[in-house]
Design a protein around this motif. Structure first.
Motif, short mmCIF file in Angstrom:
data_model
loop_
_atom_site.label_atom_id
_atom_site.label_comp_id
_atom_site.label_asym_id
_atom_site.label_seq_id
_atom_site.Cartn_x
_atom_site.Cartn_y
_atom_site.Cartn_z
N GLN A 34 0.89 -1.23 0.06
CA GLN A 34 -0.08 -0.09 0.04
C GLN A 34 1.04 1.23 -0.04
O GLN A 34 0.71 2.40 -0.75
CB GLN A 34 -0.70 0.02 1.12
CG GLN A 34 -1.77 1.28 1.42
CD GLN A 34 -2.76 1.11 -0.09
OE1 GLN A 34 -3.25 0.14 -0.47
NE2 GLN A 34 -3.05 2.41 -0.49
N LEU A 35 1.83 1.34 0.82
CA LEU A 35 2.92 2.20 0.74
C LEU A 35 3.28 2.49 -0.69
O LEU A 35 3.46 3.83 -1.19
CB LEU A 35 4.12 2.07 1.63
CG LEU A 35 5.09 3.04 1.71
CD1 LEU A 35 4.71 4.36 2.48
CD2 LEU A 35 6.55 2.61 2.44
N LEU A 36 3.81 1.55 -1.54
CA LEU A 36 4.42 1.77 -2.70
C LEU A 36 3.24 2.40 -3.74
O LEU A 36 3.66 3.36 -4.47
CB LEU A 36 4.81 0.52 -3.10
CG LEU A 36 6.08 -0.13 -2.66
CD1 LEU A 36 6.33 -1.58 -3.31
CD2 LEU A 36 7.22 0.76 -2.80
N HIS A 45 14.40 1.68 3.52
CA HIS A 45 14.41 0.32 3.11
C HIS A 45 15.34 -0.61 4.05
O HIS A 45 15.32 -1.80 4.35
CB HIS A 45 14.87 -0.01 1.63
CG HIS A 45 13.79 0.08 0.59
ND1 HIS A 45 13.63 1.03 -0.18
CD2 HIS A 45 12.80 -0.68 0.50
CE1 HIS A 45 12.58 0.99 -1.01
NE2 HIS A 45 11.89 0.02 -0.35
N ALA A 46 16.36 0.14 4.40
CA ALA A 46 17.47 -0.55 5.69
C ALA A 46 16.62 -0.77 6.70
O ALA A 46 16.93 -1.83 7.24
CB ALA A 46 18.66 0.38 5.78
N ASP A 47 15.79 0.14 7.10
CA ASP A 47 15.12 -0.01 8.47
C ASP A 47 14.04 -1.10 8.36
O ASP A 47 13.52 -1.78 9.13
CB ASP A 47 14.37 1.29 8.91
CG ASP A 47 15.38 2.53 9.30
OD1 ASP A 47 16.39 2.24 9.63
OD2 ASP A 47 15.03 3.61 9.12
N LEU A 48 13.41 -1.13 7.01
CA LEU A 48 12.56 -2.09 6.67
C LEU A 48 13.04 -3.61 6.93
O LEU A 48 12.49 -4.46 7.47
CB LEU A 48 11.62 -1.99 5.46
CG LEU A 48 10.47 -2.85 4.91
CD1 LEU A 48 9.22 -2.73 6.04
CD2 LEU A 48 10.21 -2.73 3.70
N ASP A 49 14.16 -3.73 6.32
CA ASP A 49 14.93 -5.17 6.04
C ASP A 49 15.39 -5.42 7.65
O ASP A 49 15.25 -6.60 8.04
CB ASP A 49 16.29 -4.79 5.34
CG ASP A 49 15.90 -4.77 3.93
OD1 ASP A 49 14.86 -5.06 3.67
OD2 ASP A 49 16.78 -4.28 3.18
N THR A 50 15.77 -4.50 8.32
CA THR A 50 15.92 -4.82 10.07
C THR A 50 14.95 -5.31 10.54
O THR A 50 14.98 -6.32 11.35
CB THR A 50 16.48 -3.46 10.58
OG1 THR A 50 17.95 -2.87 10.02
CG2 THR A 50 17.08 -3.84 12.18
N VAL A 55 -1.74 7.11 -5.08
CA VAL A 55 -2.94 6.90 -4.37
C VAL A 55 -2.84 7.46 -2.98
O VAL A 55 -1.99 7.39 -2.37
CB VAL A 55 -2.92 5.25 -4.19
CG1 VAL A 55 -4.08 4.88 -3.23
CG2 VAL A 55 -3.12 4.49 -5.54
N PRO A 56 -3.99 8.10 -2.52
CA PRO A 56 -3.70 9.10 -1.20
C PRO A 56 -3.34 7.92 -0.12
O PRO A 56 -3.69 6.77 0.19
CB PRO A 56 -5.43 9.37 -1.09
CG PRO A 56 -5.92 9.34 -2.36
CD PRO A 56 -4.97 8.35 -3.16
N VAL A 83 7.88 10.24 6.72
CA VAL A 83 8.84 11.41 5.99
C VAL A 83 8.54 11.08 4.59
O VAL A 83 8.41 12.25 3.87
CB VAL A 83 10.17 11.28 6.35
CG1 VAL A 83 10.89 12.07 5.34
CG2 VAL A 83 10.40 11.49 7.82
N LEU A 84 8.57 9.95 3.89
CA LEU A 84 8.57 9.65 2.54
C LEU A 84 6.98 10.09 2.13
O LEU A 84 6.91 10.89 0.99
CB LEU A 84 8.83 8.36 2.12
CG LEU A 84 10.06 7.75 2.49
CD1 LEU A 84 10.20 6.26 2.12
CD2 LEU A 84 11.20 8.47 1.88
N LEU A 85 5.97 9.68 2.78
CA LEU A 85 4.71 10.08 2.43
C LEU A 85 4.44 11.59 2.52
O LEU A 85 3.68 11.92 1.59
CB LEU A 85 3.62 9.19 3.61
CG LEU A 85 3.68 7.86 3.11
CD1 LEU A 85 3.04 7.13 4.27
CD2 LEU A 85 3.13 7.35 1.64
N SER A 86 5.02 12.04 3.47
CA SER A 86 4.82 13.55 3.60
C SER A 86 5.45 14.36 2.51
O SER A 86 4.67 15.15 1.84
CB SER A 86 5.45 14.13 4.96
OG SER A 86 4.64 13.43 6.03
N LEU A 87 6.70 14.01 2.02
CA LEU A 87 7.31 14.53 0.76
C LEU A 87 6.56 14.47 -0.40
O LEU A 87 6.25 15.14 -1.16
CB LEU A 87 8.66 13.99 0.84
CG LEU A 87 9.57 14.65 1.73
CD1 LEU A 87 11.06 13.85 1.77
CD2 LEU A 87 10.06 15.94 1.70
#
Length: 302
Positions: A39-41, A119-124, A48-49, A99-103
């Motif tokens: 959904q984020l992607l 993506h590094a945080d997601l992988d962790t 998409v909102p 942060v990504l969505l706000s930008l």
């Protein structure tokens, strides 16, 4: 990500059903986050909102995993240090997503460095999911399905590791071999279902006396082995006498009007720095047979 020995010791306090439930919940959490990521992607790539919760400062409390994690009992979270790491990583990952969505909402370019960090945080977080699930599964798959005691699969390797640790710190440990007295008579007179209930009751009794770092193994049939790290012979004997008395006092409900009682024979061997694990097990086994020859329901020391 490697297994944590502290974690696996805490897992020994869980029943097989509790382990299975937590493994299923963690696997479900992995699916939840995969759906959330898709959904984020959609929001970042196809405009998409975004979900309004993902734009909040406490976004990590709104997703399905966050709601499950926040409801976990404190005792469960203390079972493994990865749970604490998981909570921190999950919050950090959602902060990066915000942060990504706000930008994206502001029609601003997203720096590659921010995307890479997300993506590094997601992988962790995913690594922590998988590490906990794998370790819980490893514990479950090396357990006796009837009693929940650890089976013999990794007994020697576990004991050798404990022996090496004791050698490094010049410590002794003790091994106790426990065998139920006249167990065949229980099966013959009351049936194997009753015998199973006796074994389950025995293991619960033993586990209630163990410290967090002690280890219980089902050695075979009605025979069990206990490893007591950092314990000298005198301490092991006192422990065994207390346990022997507790086993004798058990009133085991086997589904009839009259509960049954059992006793056990105990053999103890100390494992010194220069000792050999296989020989120590043989000595404990020999001491257990001496207890049986001496009249059963007693403790013998090599």
């Amino acid at each position: 990500m490697t297994s944590n020995s502290k974690g696996s010791k805490g897992l020994n306090t869980l029943s097989n059903k509790q382990l299975e439930r937590i493994i299923a919940e963690i696997d479900q959490a992995i699916e939840w986050h995969q759906s959330w990521y898709k959904q984020l992607l959609r929001s970042l790539i196809s405009n998409v909102p975004a979900n309004k919760h993902d734009l909040s400062d406490n976004a990590h409390t709104f997703c399905e995993f966050g709601q499950w994690f926040n409801k976990l009992p404190t005792d469960t979270k203390k079972l493994h240090p990865h749970f604490s790491e998981m909570g921190t990583a999950h919050q950090k990952m959602h902060q990066g997503a915000k942060v990504l969505l706000s930008l994206n909402e502001a029609k601003s370019a997203i720096p590659v460095s921010l995307l890479d960090q997300f993506h590094a945080d997601l992988d962790t977080l995913r690594d922590l999911f998988e590490a906990v699930s794998d370790e819980f599964s490893d514990v479950l798959h090396t357990r006796d399905p009837l009693t929940g005691a650890t089976d013999r699969t990794n007994l020697l390797s576990h004991l050798r590791k404990e022996h090496e640790r004791c050698k490094r710190h010049s410590l002794e440990c003790a091994i106790i071999m426990i065998d139920l007295d006249h167990f065949k008579r229980v099966n013959d007179e009351h049936g194997h279902a009753a015998g199973d209930k006796v074994l389950v009751a025995l293991v619960k009794c033993i586990q209630s006396h163990l410290r967090e770092y002690d280890q219980l193994y089902r050695y075979g049939g009605e025979e069990f082995l206990v490893c007591l790290p950092e314990t000298e012979l005198g301490g092991a004997k006192s422990f065994s006498e207390r346990l022997r008395a507790s086993v004798e006092e058990l009133n085991i409900n086997i589904g009839t009007n009259t509960p049954i009682n059992v006793t056990g024979s105990f053999g103890i061997a100390s494992v010194s720095v220069n000792d050999d694990i296989e020989q120590a097990i043989e000595r404990a086994d020999h001491a257990m047979y001496q207890a049986k020859k001496s009249g059963r329901n007693r403790v013998c020391v090599t």
